[in-house]
Structures are given as C-alpha cells and as structure tokens.
Design a protein around this motif. Sequence first.
Motif, PDB file in Angstrom:
ATOM      1  N   HIS A 152      38.894  53.294  48.610  1.00  0.00           N
ATOM      2  CA  HIS A 152      39.605  54.571  48.593  1.00  0.00           C
ATOM      3  C   HIS A 152      41.113  54.373  48.728  1.00  0.00           C
ATOM      4  N   SER A 153      41.525  53.334  49.431  1.00  0.00           N
ATOM      5  CA  SER A 153      42.942  53.014  49.525  1.00  0.00           C
ATOM      6  C   SER A 153      43.498  52.607  48.158  1.00  0.00           C
ATOM      7  N   VAL A 154      42.734  51.808  47.412  1.00  0.00           N
ATOM      8  CA  VAL A 154      43.158  51.442  46.051  1.00  0.00           C
ATOM      9  C   VAL A 154      43.261  52.703  45.189  1.00  0.00           C
ATOM     10  N   MET A 155      42.247  53.547  45.254  1.00  0.00           N
ATOM     11  CA  MET A 155      42.253  54.783  44.470  1.00  0.00           C
ATOM     12  C   MET A 155      43.493  55.638  44.770  1.00  0.00           C
ATOM     13  N   ASN A 156      43.805  55.756  46.059  1.00  0.00           N
ATOM     14  CA  ASN A 156      44.905  56.622  46.485  1.00  0.00           C
ATOM     15  C   ASN A 156      46.286  56.021  46.239  1.00  0.00           C
ATOM     16  N   ASN A 157      46.389  54.706  46.170  1.00  0.00           N
ATOM     17  CA  ASN A 157      47.690  54.049  46.029  1.00  0.00           C
ATOM     18  C   ASN A 157      47.987  53.545  44.619  1.00  0.00           C
ATOM     19  N   ALA A 158      47.028  53.624  43.724  1.00  0.00           N
ATOM     20  CA  ALA A 158      47.179  53.024  42.395  1.00  0.00           C
ATOM     21  C   ALA A 158      48.325  53.612  41.579  1.00  0.00           C
ATOM     22  N   ALA A 159      48.653  54.858  41.800  1.00  0.00           N
ATOM     23  CA  ALA A 159      49.695  55.499  40.991  1.00  0.00           C
ATOM     24  C   ALA A 159      51.109  55.074  41.389  1.00  0.00           C
ATOM     25  N   GLU A 160      51.243  54.478  42.572  1.00  0.00           N
ATOM     26  CA  GLU A 160      52.570  54.127  43.080  1.00  0.00           C
ATOM     27  C   GLU A 160      52.936  52.685  42.729  1.00  0.00           C
ATOM     28  N   ASP A 161      53.921  52.524  41.876  1.00  0.00           N
ATOM     29  CA  ASP A 161      54.320  51.189  41.431  1.00  0.00           C
ATOM     30  C   ASP A 161      54.752  50.304  42.592  1.00  0.00           C
ATOM     31  N   LYS A 162      55.335  50.897  43.624  1.00  0.00           N
ATOM     32  CA  LYS A 162      55.814  50.098  44.764  1.00  0.00           C
ATOM     33  C   LYS A 162      54.674  49.466  45.551  1.00  0.00           C
ATOM     34  N   ARG A 163      53.446  49.851  45.294  1.00  0.00           N
ATOM     35  CA  ARG A 163      52.285  49.256  45.974  1.00  0.00           C
ATOM     36  C   ARG A 163      51.869  47.930  45.337  1.00  0.00           C
ATOM     37  N   LYS A 182      49.116  46.523  47.761  1.00  0.00           N
ATOM     38  CA  LYS A 182      49.252  46.729  49.200  1.00  0.00           C
ATOM     39  C   LYS A 182      49.047  48.197  49.557  1.00  0.00           C
ATOM     40  N   ALA A 183      48.481  48.397  50.731  1.00  0.00           N
ATOM     41  CA  ALA A 183      48.312  49.745  51.273  1.00  0.00           C
ATOM     42  C   ALA A 183      49.654  50.219  51.830  1.00  0.00           C
ATOM     43  N   ARG A 184      49.690  51.461  52.262  1.00  0.00           N
ATOM     44  CA  ARG A 184      50.921  52.026  52.831  1.00  0.00           C
ATOM     45  C   ARG A 184      51.417  51.241  54.041  1.00  0.00           C
ATOM     46  N   ASN A 185      50.494  50.615  54.778  1.00  0.00           N
ATOM     47  CA  ASN A 185      50.879  49.844  55.967  1.00  0.00           C
ATOM     48  C   ASN A 185      51.311  48.415  55.619  1.00  0.00           C
ATOM     49  N   GLY A 186      51.335  48.087  54.322  1.00  0.00           N
ATOM     50  CA  GLY A 186      51.775  46.768  53.887  1.00  0.00           C
ATOM     51  C   GLY A 186      50.684  45.727  53.799  1.00  0.00           C
ATOM     52  N   GLN A 187      49.469  46.089  54.208  1.00  0.00           N
ATOM     53  CA  GLN A 187      48.358  45.147  54.176  1.00  0.00           C
ATOM     54  C   GLN A 187      47.831  44.994  52.742  1.00  0.00           C
ATOM     55  N   ILE A 188      47.518  43.761  52.360  1.00  0.00           N
ATOM     56  CA  ILE A 188      46.973  43.494  51.023  1.00  0.00           C
ATOM     57  C   ILE A 188      45.554  44.036  50.943  1.00  0.00           C
ATOM     58  N   ILE A 189      45.290  44.850  49.914  1.00  0.00           N
ATOM     59  CA  ILE A 189      43.945  45.391  49.718  1.00  0.00           C
ATOM     60  C   ILE A 189      43.276  44.837  48.466  1.00  0.00           C
ATOM     61  N   GLY A 190      44.040  44.130  47.647  1.00  0.00           N
ATOM     62  CA  GLY A 190      43.451  43.524  46.459  1.00  0.00           C
ATOM     63  C   GLY A 190      44.409  42.552  45.801  1.00  0.00           C
ATOM     64  N   THR A 191      43.838  41.581  45.093  1.00  0.00           N
ATOM     65  CA  THR A 191      44.608  40.561  44.397  1.00  0.00           C
ATOM     66  C   THR A 191      44.087  40.437  42.970  1.00  0.00           C
ATOM     67  N   SER A 192      44.997  40.250  42.051  1.00  0.00           N
ATOM     68  CA  SER A 192      44.618  40.108  40.644  1.00  0.00           C
ATOM     69  C   SER A 192      44.218  38.677  40.328  1.00  0.00           C
ATOM     70  N   GLU A 193      43.806  38.479  39.100  1.00  0.00           N
ATOM     71  CA  GLU A 193      43.597  37.134  38.579  1.00  0.00           C
ATOM     72  C   GLU A 193      44.963  36.505  38.302  1.00  0.00           C
ATOM     73  N   MET A 194      44.973  35.249  37.962  1.00  0.00           N
ATOM     74  CA  MET A 194      46.198  34.577  37.530  1.00  0.00           C
ATOM     75  C   MET A 194      46.374  34.847  36.036  1.00  0.00           C
ATOM     76  N   TYR A 195      47.586  35.185  35.646  1.00  0.00           N
ATOM     77  CA  TYR A 195      47.878  35.480  34.249  1.00  0.00           C
ATOM     78  C   TYR A 195      48.702  34.356  33.628  1.00  0.00           C
ATOM     79  N   SER A 196      48.668  34.277  32.321  1.00  0.00           N
ATOM     80  CA  SER A 196      49.427  33.229  31.634  1.00  0.00           C
ATOM     81  C   SER A 196      50.889  33.627  31.431  1.00  0.00           C
ATOM     82  N   ASN A 197      51.184  34.938  31.540  1.00  0.00           N
ATOM     83  CA  ASN A 197      52.567  35.399  31.387  1.00  0.00           C
ATOM     84  C   ASN A 197      52.760  36.740  32.096  1.00  0.00           C
ATOM     85  N   THR A 198      54.019  37.140  32.247  1.00  0.00           N
ATOM     86  CA  THR A 198      54.306  38.371  32.977  1.00  0.00           C
ATOM     87  C   THR A 198      53.833  39.610  32.215  1.00  0.00           C
ATOM     88  N   ASN A 199      53.815  39.565  30.893  1.00  0.00           N
ATOM     89  CA  ASN A 199      53.302  40.707  30.137  1.00  0.00           C
ATOM     90  C   ASN A 199      51.837  40.958  30.475  1.00  0.00           C
TER      91      ASN A 199
END
Length: 109
Positions: free
Chosen positions: A43-54, A70-87
């Motif tokens: 639910h934290s991911v759902m609620n914070n997904a629209a904010e780019d600063k997260r 990151k959640a509003r409190n700065g705690q990491i709630i999820g991590t992506s895979e590794m990408y080959s480029n910034t795009n």
Amino acid sequence: MGKFEIRKTKSGQFKFDLKASNGQVILSSETYKTKASCKKGIHSVMNNAAEDKRFDRRTAKNGSPYFNMKARNGQIIGTSEMYSNTNGMENGIASVKKNAPDATIDDQS
C-alpha cells in the motif's frame, strides 16, 4: 494492469514483487516478518508511486543503473532490477508509476 505478488521466503518471511502487465518484475521488496507488514509495504508503494521524489536513482558498483523506491519516512520499500542504461531505468520508474496505483494483489503465500 500490473499486480503485486506476495510470496513466502524459505525463512518464513514475506516479500512482494510488482509485475507489469507483461509479467516482468519491475520492483521487489525487502523481506517482512509478517504478511500484514508486507501488505502495508504494498500500500505504501501504491500511495507513493505518483511522486517522482520517492524514486532514488542509483548506480551499482558495476556501473548498472537501478532505483530504490522510498516511503515518506525515507525507508526503502522496493528495489528495481539492474538496467543496462539510464533510459531503461527511467522506463522502469515510469512503469512503476503507471502500474502500482491500481495493481491487484495476488497472495501466493
């Protein structure tokens, strides 16, 4: 539409993956001791997904870009895979923003 999949780890804890409509994992959580805590993380991911600063854009030691959400409190709630480029990383962030808010929850635990 995306979906969150909850699963139980070998150690008996819980974690979730956010999957895009094509089934690709776009965000993985840390482990949680309880299913209720795992659902709060979703639910934290759902609620914070629209904010780019997260989205904390990072570079791994091998040079691969990835991001933490990151959640509003700065705690990491999820991590992506590794990408080959910034795009690719930016496309991953856009996919979380698109898929997370209305994603279903599939409890496979």
